[in-house]
Design an enzyme around this catalytic site. Sequence first.
Site, PDB file in Angstrom:
ATOM      1  N   GLY A 218       0.810  -1.200   0.000  1.00  0.00           N
ATOM      2  CA  GLY A 218       0.000   0.000   0.000  1.00  0.00           C
ATOM      3  C   GLY A 218       0.843   1.249   0.000  1.00  0.00           C
ATOM      4  N   GLU A 258      -0.976   2.777   6.671  1.00  0.00           N
ATOM      5  CA  GLU A 258      -1.088   3.783   5.614  1.00  0.00           C
ATOM      6  C   GLU A 258      -1.914   4.996   6.057  1.00  0.00           C
ATOM      7  OE1 GLU A 258       0.870   3.598   3.297  1.00  0.00           O
ATOM      8  OE2 GLU A 258       1.379   1.472   3.240  1.00  0.00           O
ATOM      9  N   HIS A 261       0.229   7.427   7.771  1.00  0.00           N
ATOM     10  CA  HIS A 261       0.895   8.362   6.854  1.00  0.00           C
ATOM     11  C   HIS A 261      -0.058   9.481   6.449  1.00  0.00           C
ATOM     12  CE1 HIS A 261       4.535   6.092   6.471  1.00  0.00           C
ATOM     13  NE2 HIS A 261       4.004   5.086   5.798  1.00  0.00           N
ATOM     14  N   HIS A 267       7.606   6.691   8.745  1.00  0.00           N
ATOM     15  CA  HIS A 267       8.107   5.387   9.173  1.00  0.00           C
ATOM     16  C   HIS A 267       8.974   5.578  10.409  1.00  0.00           C
ATOM     17  CE1 HIS A 267       7.514   3.922   4.807  1.00  0.00           C
ATOM     18  NE2 HIS A 267       6.561   3.412   5.573  1.00  0.00           N
ATOM     19  N   ASP A 277      11.888  10.254  12.688  1.00  0.00           N
ATOM     20  CA  ASP A 277      10.468  10.160  12.313  1.00  0.00           C
ATOM     21  C   ASP A 277       9.668  11.347  12.839  1.00  0.00           C
ATOM     22  OD1 ASP A 277      10.397   9.586  15.017  1.00  0.00           O
ATOM     23  OD2 ASP A 277       9.123   7.814  14.826  1.00  0.00           O
ATOM     24  N   VAL A 279       9.080  12.253  15.818  1.00  0.00           N
ATOM     25  CA  VAL A 279       8.313  11.950  17.035  1.00  0.00           C
ATOM     26  C   VAL A 279       9.303  11.730  18.184  1.00  0.00           C
ATOM     27  CG1 VAL A 279       6.678  10.373  18.140  1.00  0.00           C
ATOM     28  CG2 VAL A 279       6.447  10.910  15.704  1.00  0.00           C
ATOM     29  N   ASP A 318       1.383  -8.116  10.391  1.00  0.00           N
ATOM     30  CA  ASP A 318       0.165  -7.623  11.041  1.00  0.00           C
ATOM     31  C   ASP A 318       0.040  -8.091  12.489  1.00  0.00           C
ATOM     32  OD1 ASP A 318      -0.466  -6.484   8.614  1.00  0.00           O
ATOM     33  OD2 ASP A 318      -2.517  -7.260   8.567  1.00  0.00           O
TER      34      ASP A 318
END
Length: 346
Positions: A218, A258, A261, A267, A277, A279, A318
């Site tokens: 994705g 996604e 984003h 990322h 990133d 953060v 996942d």
Amino acid sequence: MPGIPDSEKLKINSRVNHTITKPTSMRRTIALLAIGLLFTLSCNKGSVKNDVLAETTSRPTQRQCASYEVLQQQLKDDPSLQQRMDEIEAFTRRFESNPQSAKLLPDGTMEVPVVVNVLWRTAAENVSLAQIQSQIDVLNEDYAATNADYNSTSTYNSVKSGNTGIKFVLQNVVRRQTTKTSWTTNDAMKKSTQGIAPTSPTTTLNIWVCTLSGGVLGYAQFPGGPAATDGVVILNTGFGRVGTAAAPFNKGRTATHEVGHYFNLRHIWGDATCGNDQVGDTPQHNAANFGCPSAGHLSTCAGTPVEMTMNYMDYTDDACMYMFTLGQKSRMQATYAVGGPRATMR
């Protein structure tokens, strides 16, 4: 899944051309027919091969997100995008230092209407409404921190985001049958000429579900990009948690990643060795992590911190990503605060 109406099925018309030949030309005719038959078989074999390739590329074994690469191409195509993104970053910093300076909704939440655009060639690609709803459910669980695996680790309890305040509501499903076996990351699926144009992209999250080539699961457009291509694209076998969703990407986390984003998260490794990133409460990662790393996996960056491999913005499977951080929550909220790039969604 409901049956596909006959009116929507691809119709293949076979035509046979009859030619009257003279007896003296019979050998030549037979030879030509033999060549034609070999050519037909060759073409059919190629078509089968292409179908198999499309099926194979639709089931990647490692996470691959193309958001960063798509952004780099957009920056190259539109130099003014960098200035818009710099302004968004400056606003984000102001919000993070004083959240009250840019008010959220009264309860701090954001309800996001979602339109899912399905592009399909085969019946399996025409994902069911149940599969679509399962993805909306996953998004709501992950962004509210009500996902069943949220407490699978205690390593980063002090910085877990809790409820981000972002809620997702399925508004509509748009479907279009196509003859394309796969799509690339050039945004063609977002154009009405070949795909499906976005629905009200300034007020609605558009998600395109299709077969992507190159092993891509994705990609998303970051805030600041053009409205005509705004939204998220997800591989149909990495979408939701029922139907065609295939392990190890069958828990709906590709969309969670996604959409992160879409709300301006990068990322976790900053798309560079020990990158940034943006953060403050995520540890530096030397690179992306794949699969399901063992607990306590250490970074090779300064201080060798324990990497946050369970963060939605890493590249793990996942089943092994299940949290955002408080810093990521604040960064996402900045996008829909008054004055933010997603404020028109309120």
